[in-house]
Write a protein that holds these residues in place. Structure first.
Motif, mmCIF file in Angstrom:
data_model
loop_
_atom_site.group_PDB
_atom_site.id
_atom_site.type_symbol
_atom_site.label_atom_id
_atom_site.label_comp_id
_atom_site.label_asym_id
_atom_site.label_seq_id
_atom_site.Cartn_x
_atom_site.Cartn_y
_atom_site.Cartn_z
ATOM 1 N N VAL A 268 1.266 -1.188 -0.520
ATOM 2 C CA VAL A 268 -0.176 0.345 -0.187
ATOM 3 C C VAL A 268 1.020 1.258 -0.036
ATOM 4 O O VAL A 268 1.589 1.504 1.128
ATOM 5 C CB VAL A 268 -0.913 -0.255 1.795
ATOM 6 C CG1 VAL A 268 -1.736 1.719 0.934
ATOM 7 C CG2 VAL A 268 -1.392 -1.332 0.947
ATOM 8 N N THR B 120 -4.276 8.819 0.599
ATOM 9 C CA THR B 120 -5.347 8.250 -0.760
ATOM 10 C C THR B 120 -4.370 7.764 -1.762
ATOM 11 O O THR B 120 -3.704 8.495 -2.362
ATOM 12 C CB THR B 120 -6.395 9.846 -0.657
ATOM 13 O OG1 THR B 120 -7.067 10.009 0.341
ATOM 14 C CG2 THR B 120 -7.366 8.664 -1.456
ATOM 15 N N GLU C 113 -6.777 -6.543 4.030
ATOM 16 C CA GLU C 113 -6.274 -5.242 4.960
ATOM 17 C C GLU C 113 -7.352 -4.664 5.603
ATOM 18 O O GLU C 113 -7.576 -3.391 4.664
ATOM 19 C CB GLU C 113 -5.123 -4.572 3.919
ATOM 20 C CG GLU C 113 -4.085 -3.442 4.885
ATOM 21 C CD GLU C 113 -4.278 -4.166 6.365
ATOM 22 O OE1 GLU C 113 -4.776 -3.931 7.191
ATOM 23 O OE2 GLU C 113 -3.096 -4.705 6.705
ATOM 24 N N VAL D 204 -7.160 -0.024 5.981
ATOM 25 C CA VAL D 204 -7.125 0.950 4.974
ATOM 26 C C VAL D 204 -7.809 0.393 3.684
ATOM 27 O O VAL D 204 -7.906 1.915 3.157
ATOM 28 C CB VAL D 204 -5.190 0.865 3.375
ATOM 29 C CG1 VAL D 204 -4.305 1.090 5.045
ATOM 30 C CG2 VAL D 204 -5.044 -0.654 3.012
ATOM 31 N N MET D 205 -8.741 -0.586 3.971
ATOM 32 C CA MET D 205 -9.524 -0.537 2.447
ATOM 33 C C MET D 205 -10.894 0.161 2.562
ATOM 34 O O MET D 205 -11.566 0.461 3.747
ATOM 35 C CB MET D 205 -10.413 -1.794 2.562
ATOM 36 C CG MET D 205 -11.004 -2.005 1.438
ATOM 37 S SD MET D 205 -10.315 -1.820 -0.073
ATOM 38 C CE MET D 205 -8.936 -3.074 -0.119
ATOM 39 N N HIS D 206 -10.794 1.113 1.704
ATOM 40 C CA HIS D 206 -11.854 2.110 1.789
ATOM 41 C C HIS D 206 -13.025 0.862 0.610
ATOM 42 O O HIS D 206 -15.027 2.099 0.809
ATOM 43 C CB HIS D 206 -11.490 3.335 1.122
ATOM 44 C CG HIS D 206 -12.194 4.101 1.842
ATOM 45 N ND1 HIS D 206 -13.506 4.826 0.855
ATOM 46 C CD2 HIS D 206 -12.519 5.695 2.439
ATOM 47 C CE1 HIS D 206 -14.193 6.055 0.995
ATOM 48 N NE2 HIS D 206 -13.960 6.239 1.954
ATOM 49 N N PHE E 174 -9.028 -0.719 -6.703
ATOM 50 C CA PHE E 174 -9.322 -0.534 -4.244
ATOM 51 C C PHE E 174 -8.954 1.437 -4.166
ATOM 52 O O PHE E 174 -8.545 1.639 -5.039
ATOM 53 C CB PHE E 174 -8.641 -0.880 -4.088
ATOM 54 C CG PHE E 174 -8.148 -2.706 -4.432
ATOM 55 C CD1 PHE E 174 -9.091 -3.014 -4.960
ATOM 56 C CD2 PHE E 174 -7.310 -3.456 -3.876
ATOM 57 C CE1 PHE E 174 -9.225 -4.753 -4.576
ATOM 58 C CE2 PHE E 174 -7.025 -4.417 -3.507
ATOM 59 C CZ PHE E 174 -8.591 -5.201 -4.400
ATOM 60 N N HIS E 175 -9.957 1.474 -3.449
ATOM 61 C CA HIS E 175 -9.401 3.166 -2.739
ATOM 62 C C HIS E 175 -8.834 3.064 -1.368
ATOM 63 O O HIS E 175 -9.741 2.057 -0.624
ATOM 64 C CB HIS E 175 -10.695 3.421 -3.171
ATOM 65 C CG HIS E 175 -10.671 4.532 -2.166
ATOM 66 N ND1 HIS E 175 -11.933 5.677 -1.571
ATOM 67 C CD2 HIS E 175 -10.059 6.050 -1.503
ATOM 68 C CE1 HIS E 175 -11.185 6.825 -1.107
ATOM 69 N NE2 HIS E 175 -9.616 6.686 -1.075
ATOM 70 N N TRP E 176 -7.559 3.052 -1.317
ATOM 71 C CA TRP E 176 -7.073 2.508 0.040
ATOM 72 C C TRP E 176 -6.998 4.229 0.975
ATOM 73 O O TRP E 176 -6.690 5.287 0.316
ATOM 74 C CB TRP E 176 -5.225 2.118 -0.040
ATOM 75 C CG TRP E 176 -5.492 0.519 0.036
ATOM 76 C CD1 TRP E 176 -6.044 -0.617 0.353
ATOM 77 C CD2 TRP E 176 -4.415 -0.108 -1.257
ATOM 78 N NE1 TRP E 176 -5.616 -1.674 -0.589
ATOM 79 C CE2 TRP E 176 -5.000 -1.181 -1.371
ATOM 80 C CE3 TRP E 176 -3.665 0.144 -2.534
ATOM 81 C CZ2 TRP E 176 -3.730 -2.325 -2.050
ATOM 82 C CZ3 TRP E 176 -2.974 -0.423 -2.943
ATOM 83 C CH2 TRP E 176 -3.167 -1.844 -3.263
ATOM 84 N N THR E 177 -6.844 4.289 2.178
ATOM 85 C CA THR E 177 -6.859 4.772 3.050
ATOM 86 C C THR E 177 -5.734 4.971 3.906
ATOM 87 O O THR E 177 -6.357 3.856 4.985
ATOM 88 C CB THR E 177 -8.334 5.233 3.559
ATOM 89 O OG1 THR E 177 -8.763 5.723 2.753
ATOM 90 C CG2 THR E 177 -8.028 6.553 4.234
ATOM 91 N N ASN E 178 -4.551 6.059 3.513
ATOM 92 C CA ASN E 178 -3.618 5.208 4.758
ATOM 93 C C ASN E 178 -3.411 7.214 5.514
ATOM 94 O O ASN E 178 -2.292 7.541 5.880
ATOM 95 C CB ASN E 178 -2.655 4.591 4.091
ATOM 96 C CG ASN E 178 -1.273 4.057 4.544
ATOM 97 O OD1 ASN E 178 -1.571 3.960 6.071
ATOM 98 N ND2 ASN E 178 -0.297 3.862 3.816
ATOM 99 N N ASP F 184 -2.133 -5.467 0.936
ATOM 100 C CA ASP F 184 -3.203 -5.902 0.599
ATOM 101 C C ASP F 184 -2.914 -7.285 -1.015
ATOM 102 O O ASP F 184 -2.843 -7.074 -1.422
ATOM 103 C CB ASP F 184 -3.772 -5.119 0.624
ATOM 104 C CG ASP F 184 -5.110 -5.112 1.562
ATOM 105 O OD1 ASP F 184 -5.661 -5.624 1.263
ATOM 106 O OD2 ASP F 184 -6.345 -4.269 0.409
#
Length: 554
Positions: free
Chosen positions: A162, A167, A193, A196-198, A261-265, A274
């Motif tokens: 990730v 974002t 994961e 972070v998964m949005h 995927f939209h990851w939020t970190n 992920d």
């Protein structure tokens, strides 16, 4: 008409009664509208003083202390350690110095923790203190996937690092089942994961779309891939389509797609990996109708900080529905979609006979506990009907203005619907959205050649850019003559006239190639006189007079 709502109308009725109270109390504590759930990453604990994360019912220890303090943020309450984890309530809520007052931004707006739940979660010091906290998610219920002749296919990313940024959008292409003619009838997320998964979107692609054979950052869009056929967001256990419709895949339907995927970190960690994905359920027993996705909403959002209530609205006009639909469509489900500042949303159907029907109506919206409205029987929308989408936001803990965007801390305002039959929708990418008062259904009528405008080396585009940059600057000043050049473009250039300028400039800010810097400079130059007075040229005449006086005196 029967409306089957995911959590049940009885539960919602009770929910509405208690959430009026917690929305008020959120304003009485720092960061009260954004308290992370300790064991459900990316979820927000709305009723921070209650055992039930949605609010109402028995209080947790922080709620009891808050009540004893007169339901106000006091220095004494701030210095308390309600959950006994070694951090004061002020430290947990972003007010370590106990100086916060309602209506102001707290000293800290990140790293917030729950003042009523012992943390770190699972640590030795918190053993037996958090037994009352639920970490469970809703179970996916879809009887159709248990029927005979239903096949499954898992689409999964390989283990992928990730990115260490707040974002990220990551895409990878997959072949859909194509050895027969199928209806996809359900999708279920595979979440690896959770921190972070949005959200996950499955987007169908045309045969001309470029293949993406490995996880690749994909920003806000993909050329040739525009039809969403599967969607998961926080709080949804899966998607089960209406019993008489399915999404056509295979030999007579969609054959390729991408998982996005939209990851939020927000902590920008670099050690997260992920391998999430999505399970498809499909059958050869074709249903009566082909199903599709249709959305309404507003693409221009501006939500100032410290605002208790900001309302944004969009109308899909009768003109647009007549233009988009060959005949009536039938809605089978509806879902509101905003991000974390969203507190209420409704989508209303306004029929031509004057009658109205609420398609969605969440008086207390929560991003991570979405309500999926299912319609049985389906709701008919006729060409000429109007759809009104209204979103309400609260930004008490934000220091900057939030605008429309796909980042977690940007905002959205959409109603998302499943419908049938797909042949009733004239447009290949069914959406009825606006940018302020501009209707995107007019896009087919535009004479602007966006392909030419997008190409900064094209002679026509280069001439336009050079003309603007000769008279305007991107460095903040409104140069003399700039406004006239910009107005000329807005009156005579097909990409800027008839109110298109704002949309076109926004379109150019999305460039992500070798011309990105040039595009941003051009946009800034075009907007340099929006809020400023033009620099005067009187000083030139004054200098001439000064020179004359100097010569006469010599």
């Amino acid at each position: 008409m029967k409306f089957a709502v995911l959590h049940g109308l009885v539960v919602l009725a009770a929910f509405w009664l208690v959430t009026d109270a917690y929305l008020h109390f959120q304003k009485q504590i720092p960061n009260g509208d954004y308290i992370p759930h300790p064991c459900k990453p990316n979820f927000v604990w709305k009723g921070v003083g209650h055992i039930n994360q949605a609010g109402g019912g028995a209080r947790n220890q922080f709620g009891k202390d808050f009540n004893s303090a007169g339901k106000k943020w006091t220095t004494s309450l701030c210095n308390m350690d309600s959950d006994g984890d070694g951090k004061s309530n002020g430290q947990e809520l972003g007010d370590p110095n106990c100086t916060w007052k309602p209506g102001t931004v707290p000293d800290e707006v990140t790293g917030i923790t729950h003042p009523g739940v012992c943390e770190p979660w699972g640590s030795t010091q918190c053993q037996n203190k958090n037994d009352w906290v639920s970490c469970e998610s809703d179970e996916f219920k879809c009887p159709a996937i248990e029927e005979e002749d239903v096949f499954t296919k898992e689409l999964r990313f390989p283990w992928t690092n990730v990115p260490a940024k707040a974002t990220s959008y990551m895409c990878m292409g997959f072949d859909l089942p194509s050895d027969g003619d199928y209806h996809m009838i359900a999708t279920k997320p595979i979440i690896n994961e959770t921190r972070v998964m949005h959200h996950i979107a499955l987007i169908a692609c045309t045969s001309e779309a470029a293949e993406i054979t490995e996880p690749t950052e994909c920003l806000m869009g993909l050329t040739g891939c525009s039809t969403t056929i599967g969607l998961w967001t926080l709080g949804l256990p899966g998607e089960c389509l209406y019993r008489e419709s399915g999404i056509r895949i295979g030999t007579k339907g969609m054959k390729r797609g991408v998982l996005q995927f939209h990851w939020t970190n927000p902590e920008e960690r670099s050690d997260l990996w992920d391998a999430s994905g999505m399970t498809l359920y499909f059958t050869k027993k074709l249903r009566k109708y082909d199903s599709g996705t249709w959305s309404t909403g507003q693409l221009y959002l501006e939500i100032p900080p410290l605002s208790p209530r900001v309302v944004q609205q969009s109308t899909c006009s009768g003109y647009c529905t007549r233009k988009q639909m060959n005949q009536s469509i039938f809605l089978t489900s509806g879902l509101n979609h905003m991000h974390y500042l969203g507190v209420a949303e409704y989508v209303k159907l306004k029929r031509q006979d004057g009658s109205e029907l609420m398609l969605t109506d969440e008086k207390h919206y929560s991003y991570d506990t979405p309500i999926l409205n299912t319609y049985d029987p389906p709701i008919e929308v006729k060409p000429g009907d109007e759809i009104e989408t209204v979103c309400t936001y609260q930004s008490l803990s934000r220091k900057v203005t939030a605008r429309y965007g796909e980042g977690t801390f940007d905002e959205m305002c959409f109603g998302i619907f499943n419908f049938f039959p797909t042949y009733a929708m004239a447009q290949a990418y069914p959406t009825c959205t606006t940018n302020k008062n501009f209707n995107y259904c007019d896009i087919d009528d535009w004479t602007c050649n966006y392909g030419t405008l997008w190409n900064f080396t094209h002679p026509e585009t280069k001439t336009t850019i050079d003309k603007v940059m000769k008279h305007c600057t991107y460095q903040g000043d409104c140069l003399h003559g700039c406004r006239a050049v910009v107005n000329d473009l807005k009156e005579n250039h097909s990409c800027f006239m008839n109110g298109l300028a704002e949309h076109t400039l926004r379109f150019l800010t999305m460039k992500n190639d070798n011309d990105t810097v040039a595009a941003l400079r051009f946009v800034a130059a075009m907007q340099s006189c929006d809020c400023r007075k033009e620099n005067p040229i009187v000083y030139i005449e004054e200098e001439v007079q000064n020179l004359r006086h100097m010569r006469l005196s010599m």
